[in-house]
Design a protein around this motif. Sequence first.
Motif, PDB file in Angstrom:
ATOM      1  N   ARG A 143       0.849  -1.194   0.000  1.00  0.00           N
ATOM      2  CA  ARG A 143       0.000   0.000   0.000  1.00  0.00           C
ATOM      3  C   ARG A 143       0.886   1.245   0.000  1.00  0.00           C
ATOM      4  N   PRO A 144       0.683   2.147  -0.975  1.00  0.00           N
ATOM      5  CA  PRO A 144       1.561   3.328  -1.028  1.00  0.00           C
ATOM      6  C   PRO A 144       1.219   4.340   0.061  1.00  0.00           C
ATOM      7  N   LYS A 145       2.225   5.107   0.459  1.00  0.00           N
ATOM      8  CA  LYS A 145       2.013   6.265   1.341  1.00  0.00           C
ATOM      9  C   LYS A 145       2.147   7.530   0.505  1.00  0.00           C
ATOM     10  N   GLY A 146       1.565   8.596   0.973  1.00  0.00           N
ATOM     11  CA  GLY A 146       1.720   9.850   0.247  1.00  0.00           C
ATOM     12  C   GLY A 146       0.945  10.977   0.871  1.00  0.00           C
ATOM     13  N   LEU A 195      -5.248  15.237   1.023  1.00  0.00           N
ATOM     14  CA  LEU A 195      -5.933  16.351   1.681  1.00  0.00           C
ATOM     15  C   LEU A 195      -7.226  15.815   2.293  1.00  0.00           C
ATOM     16  N   PRO A 196      -7.254  15.674   3.625  1.00  0.00           N
ATOM     17  CA  PRO A 196      -8.478  15.149   4.239  1.00  0.00           C
ATOM     18  C   PRO A 196      -9.666  16.077   3.982  1.00  0.00           C
ATOM     19  N   LYS A 197     -10.835  15.476   3.861  1.00  0.00           N
ATOM     20  CA  LYS A 197     -12.057  16.216   3.546  1.00  0.00           C
ATOM     21  C   LYS A 197     -12.279  17.361   4.530  1.00  0.00           C
ATOM     22  N   GLY A 198     -12.589  18.533   4.028  1.00  0.00           N
ATOM     23  CA  GLY A 198     -12.905  19.681   4.869  1.00  0.00           C
ATOM     24  C   GLY A 198     -11.696  20.368   5.464  1.00  0.00           C
ATOM     25  N   GLN A 199     -10.478  19.891   5.152  1.00  0.00           N
ATOM     26  CA  GLN A 199      -9.281  20.524   5.711  1.00  0.00           C
ATOM     27  C   GLN A 199      -8.518  21.286   4.635  1.00  0.00           C
ATOM     28  N   SER A 200      -7.637  22.171   5.093  1.00  0.00           N
ATOM     29  CA  SER A 200      -6.912  22.998   4.126  1.00  0.00           C
ATOM     30  C   SER A 200      -5.449  22.591   4.005  1.00  0.00           C
ATOM     31  N   LYS A 201      -4.973  21.710   4.928  1.00  0.00           N
ATOM     32  CA  LYS A 201      -3.562  21.297   4.871  1.00  0.00           C
ATOM     33  C   LYS A 201      -3.473  19.796   4.651  1.00  0.00           C
ATOM     34  N   PRO A 202      -2.499  19.369   3.833  1.00  0.00           N
ATOM     35  CA  PRO A 202      -2.369  17.924   3.557  1.00  0.00           C
ATOM     36  C   PRO A 202      -1.732  17.174   4.732  1.00  0.00           C
ATOM     37  N   VAL A 203      -1.941  15.874   4.751  1.00  0.00           N
ATOM     38  CA  VAL A 203      -1.269  14.984   5.703  1.00  0.00           C
ATOM     39  C   VAL A 203      -0.487  13.942   4.906  1.00  0.00           C
ATOM     40  N   PHE A 204       0.482  13.298   5.581  1.00  0.00           N
ATOM     41  CA  PHE A 204       1.245  12.213   4.958  1.00  0.00           C
ATOM     42  C   PHE A 204       0.835  10.910   5.629  1.00  0.00           C
ATOM     43  N   GLN A 205       0.318   9.974   4.869  1.00  0.00           N
ATOM     44  CA  GLN A 205      -0.147   8.716   5.467  1.00  0.00           C
ATOM     45  C   GLN A 205      -0.301   7.644   4.395  1.00  0.00           C
ATOM     46  N   ALA A 206      -0.585   6.417   4.834  1.00  0.00           N
ATOM     47  CA  ALA A 206      -0.889   5.340   3.895  1.00  0.00           C
ATOM     48  C   ALA A 206      -2.187   5.685   3.175  1.00  0.00           C
TER      49      ALA A 206
END
Length: 415
Positions: free
Chosen positions: A174-177, A180-191
């Motif tokens: 499973r790739p990580k990368g 942008l979670p729904k409703g948020q303005s900043k990206p996260v790094f996760q699977a």
Amino acid sequence: MSELNPWLNIAPDSDFSIHNLPFGIFSLPNQRPRVGVAIGEFIIDLPAASQAGVFAGLNIPPVVLEQPQLNDLMLLGKTLSLQIRHRLQQQLCDATSALKVAAGVLVSRNAANMHMPVQVGDYTDFYSSIEHATNVGKMFRDPENALLPNWKHIPVGYHGRASSIIPSGEPIRRPKGQTLPKGQSKPVFQASQRLDFELEMAFIIGKESKLGQPISTQEANEYIFGMVLFNDWSARDIQKWEYVPLGPFLGKNFASSISPWVVMLEALEPFKVAGPIQDPPVLPYLEYQGDSNYDIDLEVGIAPEGKEETLVSKSNFKYMYWNMQQQLAHHTVNGCNVRVGDMLASGTISGHTPDSYGSMLELSWSGSKPLTLADGSARSFIENGDTVKMRGFSQRAGKRVGFGELSTKVLPSHP
Ligand code: MN
């Protein structure tokens, strides 16, 4: 062609009938990979067949049959591979042939390991199913104007990554990368939370073209050696955040899986059908003559870890809006050259009905309609431990030509 009656017992529902004879690279324990041709439950060991005199009179340098990829054989021209195919058909119908008499030429498919059939040079992925492009357009952009204005004029595509194309049986992680979670303005790094398959087919280039010299739709088939099933793995959450303005990148390039047997275009000739009507009319360089789509039944199944498989999609390659001749003509119309071993994939092959969609993104409608599998579990996207299986075959008037199975297991992310 007259009736072919092989001396070898081949099940009527075998993908590898005498009408097929696909090329692949196989190995037996403690032996080096080599060129083989599938027939029924067996593989014809081509170096052994050559030694036994099966190809007497054909000009085949023995060393090309001992290579761990088909590129060297393809470089000698498609005519030679068609001669090999024809010779094998003849000998499979002649009980006194060298092929029948010689020992060690037929190998059990169960005993063999399959490898990448070709060394892939460049890889291009198209986006040629109107149903898929419409569905994705609705979900990613605008339900009212799902197709972008260029779609019916250009076989849209992008350049992918050849290094991560892998054969059936090889698991992926499973790739990580960034997402942008729904409703948020900043990206996260996760699977990736939205790992998906794409049901596609790909064609392999078997003849080089010159830089600056386009390939016309009429010439295209000379350049196409054969086809494989193609699972273009996709991480939808990574894709959605990264794709503007330059298109797919890390959401796509972590893996694509292919089936191990290359079915020659000529074996698919009896299954040609008309393509959809293209309206508005295409520009002259994209016009083509005759039936240029192929009636190939396709299906996708998901088998959770230790559980039985559930069929989740049934589609058909004949639904493609843009055919392979148009794709290759478009790819080269600016003078871009192709080389032996290049791989050009169709794009996700979706049909009209919801049970014929070629990705989980469409089947679960972006997660809003999860599927229920045979074990009772729900799937919006692919879970760790799932094995995704794709199969494809053509059948008409007693002839069956198939691709076998493309199977890939999904492992957890790299720690
Ligand atoms: Mn794709």
